[in-house]
Motif scaffolding. Structure first.
Motif, short mmCIF file in Angstrom:
data_model
loop_
_atom_site.label_atom_id
_atom_site.label_comp_id
_atom_site.label_asym_id
_atom_site.label_seq_id
_atom_site.Cartn_x
_atom_site.Cartn_y
_atom_site.Cartn_z
N ILE A 1 49.06 36.54 34.07
CA ILE A 1 49.13 36.67 35.53
C ILE A 1 50.52 37.18 35.88
N TYR A 2 50.57 38.25 36.67
CA TYR A 2 51.85 38.76 37.14
C TYR A 2 51.65 39.35 38.53
N GLU A 3 52.76 39.59 39.21
CA GLU A 3 52.67 40.17 40.55
C GLU A 3 53.80 41.15 40.77
N ASP A 4 53.55 42.07 41.69
CA ASP A 4 54.59 42.97 42.16
C ASP A 4 54.59 42.90 43.68
N THR A 5 55.20 43.86 44.33
CA THR A 5 55.33 43.77 45.79
C THR A 5 54.02 43.96 46.52
N LYS A 6 53.02 44.60 45.89
CA LYS A 6 51.78 44.90 46.59
C LYS A 6 50.57 44.09 46.14
N LYS A 7 50.62 43.49 44.92
CA LYS A 7 49.42 42.82 44.43
C LYS A 7 49.76 41.75 43.39
N VAL A 8 48.76 40.88 43.16
CA VAL A 8 48.79 39.90 42.08
C VAL A 8 47.73 40.36 41.08
N VAL A 9 48.08 40.38 39.79
CA VAL A 9 47.17 40.90 38.77
C VAL A 9 46.87 39.81 37.75
N LEU A 10 45.59 39.66 37.41
CA LEU A 10 45.15 38.76 36.34
C LEU A 10 44.48 39.61 35.27
N LYS A 11 44.82 39.37 34.02
CA LYS A 11 44.17 40.05 32.90
C LYS A 11 43.60 38.98 31.98
N LEU A 12 42.28 38.98 31.82
CA LEU A 12 41.59 38.01 30.97
C LEU A 12 41.05 38.71 29.74
N GLU A 13 41.27 38.10 28.57
CA GLU A 13 40.72 38.63 27.33
C GLU A 13 39.30 38.12 27.15
N VAL A 14 38.33 39.00 27.27
CA VAL A 14 36.93 38.62 27.12
C VAL A 14 36.19 39.65 26.27
N PRO A 15 36.63 39.88 25.04
CA PRO A 15 35.95 40.88 24.21
C PRO A 15 34.56 40.41 23.82
N GLY A 16 33.67 41.39 23.69
CA GLY A 16 32.31 41.07 23.27
C GLY A 16 31.42 40.59 24.39
N ILE A 17 31.92 40.58 25.62
CA ILE A 17 31.11 40.15 26.76
C ILE A 17 30.76 41.38 27.58
N GLU A 18 29.49 41.53 27.88
CA GLU A 18 29.06 42.67 28.68
C GLU A 18 29.38 42.43 30.15
N GLU A 19 29.56 43.51 30.86
CA GLU A 19 29.92 43.44 32.28
C GLU A 19 28.90 42.63 33.09
N LYS A 20 27.62 42.76 32.73
CA LYS A 20 26.58 42.04 33.47
C LYS A 20 26.64 40.52 33.25
N ASP A 21 27.34 40.09 32.19
CA ASP A 21 27.46 38.67 31.90
C ASP A 21 28.70 38.04 32.53
N LEU A 22 29.41 38.79 33.37
CA LEU A 22 30.59 38.27 34.07
C LEU A 22 30.24 37.99 35.53
N ASP A 23 30.73 36.88 36.05
CA ASP A 23 30.51 36.49 37.45
C ASP A 23 31.86 36.16 38.05
N ILE A 24 32.29 36.94 39.05
CA ILE A 24 33.60 36.77 39.68
C ILE A 24 33.37 36.49 41.16
N ARG A 25 33.93 35.38 41.63
CA ARG A 25 33.75 34.98 43.04
C ARG A 25 35.05 34.45 43.63
N VAL A 26 35.19 34.61 44.96
CA VAL A 26 36.30 34.02 45.70
C VAL A 26 35.69 33.17 46.80
N GLU A 27 36.08 31.88 46.80
CA GLU A 27 35.55 30.97 47.82
C GLU A 27 36.58 29.88 48.07
N ASN A 28 36.91 29.64 49.32
CA ASN A 28 37.87 28.60 49.72
C ASN A 28 39.20 28.71 48.96
N ASN A 29 39.77 29.90 48.95
CA ASN A 29 41.06 30.16 48.28
C ASN A 29 41.02 29.87 46.78
N THR A 30 39.85 29.97 46.16
CA THR A 30 39.72 29.78 44.72
C THR A 30 39.00 30.97 44.12
#
Length: 159
Positions: free
Chosen positions: A44-73
């Protein structure tokens, strides 16, 4: 007779070591094809315009990922499935973890939850959380001498 200083936490540390050993033995005795959940590493790092998260998830297909934002989480869920081929194989060792994972992160109030981007490339999930315009730094001009420079009036008819 030797005098030994009493350490009240020695018993707690010994108990913890025994419990860790017990759980380690249980995991090893389950067999090589047992699925186990895992926790992907994240940067996790940030610069003046954004916060960036990089997760290592090799071998996982895009359809098997679920990303959500709810109540500041921000929540990232996924699953790495064990591909069992029809032919019989003799596995000698399986070190890669299979199963589902779940990671959650608190989103700072400076982030605009409506502008979050996700890309997936070479086994790395990159999430870019853009900061709100009011949270971005602004350049403030400093006047020298404390007073603003006034323009000289133009003289009419002077040559």
């Amino acid at each position: 007779m030797a005098i030994t200083r009493w350490d009240p936490f020695r018993e707690v540390v010994a108990l913890q070591n025994r419990m860790n050993s017990l759980f380690r033995e249980m995991n090893e005795s389950e067999g090589p094809l047992t699925t186990a959940s895992f926790v992907p590493a994240v940067d996790i790092y940030e610069d003046t315009k954004k916060v960036v998260l990089k997760l290592e998830v090799p071998g996982i297909e895009e359809k098997d990922l679920d990303i959500r934002v709810e109540n500041n989480t921000l929540t990232v869920k996924g699953e790495r499935k064990f591909e069992k081929e029809e032919k019989e194989e003799n596995f000698h060792r399986i070190e890669r973890k299979y199963g589902s994972f779940f990671r959650s992160f608190t989103v700072p109030s400076t982030v605009d939850a409506e502008h979050i981007g996700a890309t997936y490339n070479a086994g790395v999930l990159k999430l870019e959380l853009m900061k709100k315009p009011e949270a971005q730094p602004k350049q403030i001009k400093v006047n020298v001498g404390g007073a603003q420079k006034q323009e000289e009036p133009e003289l009419v008819g002077a040559r």
